[in-house]
Design an enzyme around this catalytic site. Structure first.
Site, PDB file in Angstrom:
ATOM      1  N   CYS A 123      14.599  12.446  -2.505  1.00  0.00           N
ATOM      2  CA  CYS A 123      14.059  11.688  -1.379  1.00  0.00           C
ATOM      3  C   CYS A 123      12.538  11.710  -1.315  1.00  0.00           C
ATOM      4  O   CYS A 123      11.940  10.943  -0.558  1.00  0.00           O
ATOM      5  CB  CYS A 123      14.640  12.210  -0.075  1.00  0.00           C
ATOM      6  SG  CYS A 123      16.441  12.292  -0.066  1.00  0.00           S
ATOM      7  N   HIS A 277      10.652   9.656   5.453  1.00  0.00           N
ATOM      8  CA  HIS A 277      11.943   9.461   4.802  1.00  0.00           C
ATOM      9  C   HIS A 277      13.018   9.326   5.859  1.00  0.00           C
ATOM     10  O   HIS A 277      13.066  10.094   6.834  1.00  0.00           O
ATOM     11  CB  HIS A 277      12.242  10.650   3.890  1.00  0.00           C
ATOM     12  CG  HIS A 277      13.664  10.736   3.451  1.00  0.00           C
ATOM     13  ND1 HIS A 277      14.350   9.667   2.924  1.00  0.00           N
ATOM     14  CD2 HIS A 277      14.555  11.780   3.483  1.00  0.00           C
ATOM     15  CE1 HIS A 277      15.585  10.042   2.641  1.00  0.00           C
ATOM     16  NE2 HIS A 277      15.731  11.314   2.975  1.00  0.00           N
ATOM     17  N   ASN A 308      20.588   6.515   4.946  1.00  0.00           N
ATOM     18  CA  ASN A 308      19.671   7.304   4.125  1.00  0.00           C
ATOM     19  C   ASN A 308      19.771   6.795   2.690  1.00  0.00           C
ATOM     20  O   ASN A 308      20.817   6.902   2.060  1.00  0.00           O
ATOM     21  CB  ASN A 308      20.074   8.783   4.208  1.00  0.00           C
ATOM     22  CG  ASN A 308      19.232   9.701   3.356  1.00  0.00           C
ATOM     23  OD1 ASN A 308      18.580   9.275   2.410  1.00  0.00           O
ATOM     24  ND2 ASN A 308      19.275  10.985   3.672  1.00  0.00           N
TER      25      ASN A 308
END
Length: 352
Positions: A123, A277, A308
């Site tokens: 990420c 993020h 996500n």
């Protein structure tokens, strides 16, 4: 006089020149997810902030999504693929260990012979790639760098588990980094904490998968009447220790975000946008609270609609925010990525 080596002519500054994104057509709702896990739309919204997530169909690959986002970013920046000096792809879901997704993407776009390589930093991959693109441009090694964050996480989830699968989506985001007359990317704050290496991880390694398949083949060849499921491991899928990740993300990443602001010589009130993020809405909101962001700062909450998406989440959220709020052009945004490794990276950028 002895000969001297020639070196590239450096550029004073770099900046993001354009953005683009690709969101797959398949939309998976919380009610869809609840077919696989014992949960509810209300529970998922309260715990994660996610309402829907986009997922790619079987015919849409990591490269397809990367190409869509890259072409949009090139168009937004007003340059051609032939002007690219480097192609960097941040991903953990390209199905080939080698060769790289970036090399194939460069060929698809017509960027050959630009150097091309992948980054595996989960990420934080996009922020890691921005740090490298900034350095390449300022050193003079490149004039235009394509950075793509892309993930097809749906290939690596077990829909029936409850730690992370219901959070994840697919997609791609891309930016063009190029030379700039003014500073457009601050010094990067990045690092890792391998002591929490297993906080987000895969259930099995590729070697374990290989060995299980070999065992299954041997069993078939021996014609022994035993259930194959006792030998064969499932396909490697993602898991996380949610509490460990949440605490680390909120407390440690707030420190890193403040450090990134300090490296940029800015204060929270100088920002126009905060693009973290998109891990979990509670993490996003808590980070904004810890940083004491004023109400004038727009906070990216792309996770509500896209889930996500790991390395793709920041550039996807940035592209959406720019399109929805064109007044952000020429203003400062703080971006921070964090995830499996555990790894993190942050910069302040000037929005194109």
């Amino acid at each position: 006089m002895s000969p001297q080596l020639l070196t590239p002519t450096p550029n004073a500054y770099s900046a993001i020149l354009g953005t683009g994104s690709f969101r797959p057509d398949v939309v998976v709702t919380n009610d869809d997810v609840c077919q696989w896990i014992d949960s509810s739309d209300e529970w998922i919204r309260q715990r994660t902030g996610t309402i829907t997530r986009h997922r790619a169909d079987a015919n849409t690959s990591v490269l397809d999504m990367a190409q869509g986002a890259a072409q949009a970013a090139l168009e937004d920046a007003g340059i051609s693929a032939a002007q690219l000096d480097t192609v960097i792809v941040a991903t953990v879901t390209f199905p080939h260990a080698t060769p790289s997704a970036a090399a194939a993407l460069a060929d698809r776009l017509g960027a050959t012979p630009a150097p091309a390589y992948d980054i595996s930093a989960a990420c934080a991959g996009y922020c890691y790639a921005i740090a490298q693109a900034d350095a390449l441009v300022r050193s003079g090694l490149a004039q235009h760098v394509l950075v793509v964050g892309v993930e097809k996480l749906s290939d690596y989830i077990d829909n029936t588990e409850r730690t992370i699968s219901f959070l994840l989506g697919d997609g791609a985001g891309a930016v063009i980094v190029g030379a700039s007359p003014v500073p457009g990317i601050s010094p990067s704050v990045w690092g890792s904490d391998g002591s929490k290496w297993n906080a987000i991880s895969m259930t099995h390694s590729q070697l374990e998968l290989r060995d299980s398949l070999l065992g299954a083949n041997e069993l078939l060849e021996s014609a022994v009447d035993e259930p194959l499921e006792e030998l064969a491991n499932p396909w490697p899928t993602l898991r996380q220790d949610g509490q460990t990740v949440f605490r680390w993300a909120v407390w440690e990443m707030a420190k890193m975000a403040r450090e990134a602001l300090a490296e940029a010589g800015l204060k929270a009130e100088d920002l126009a946008a905060f693009i973290p993020h998109q891990a979990n809405m509670r993490i996003v909101d808590e980070l904004a609270k810890q940083l004491k962001l004023p109400d004038t700062v727009l906070v990216a909450r792309d996770i509500a609609e896209n889930g996500n998406t790991s390395a793709a989440s920041i550039p996807m959220a940035m592209d959406r925010m720019r399109k929805a709020h064109p007044q952000l052009s020429g203003k400062f945004a703080l971006q921070i990525g964090f995830g499996a490794g555990l790894v993190f990276g942050a910069q302040v950028v000037l929005l194109p």
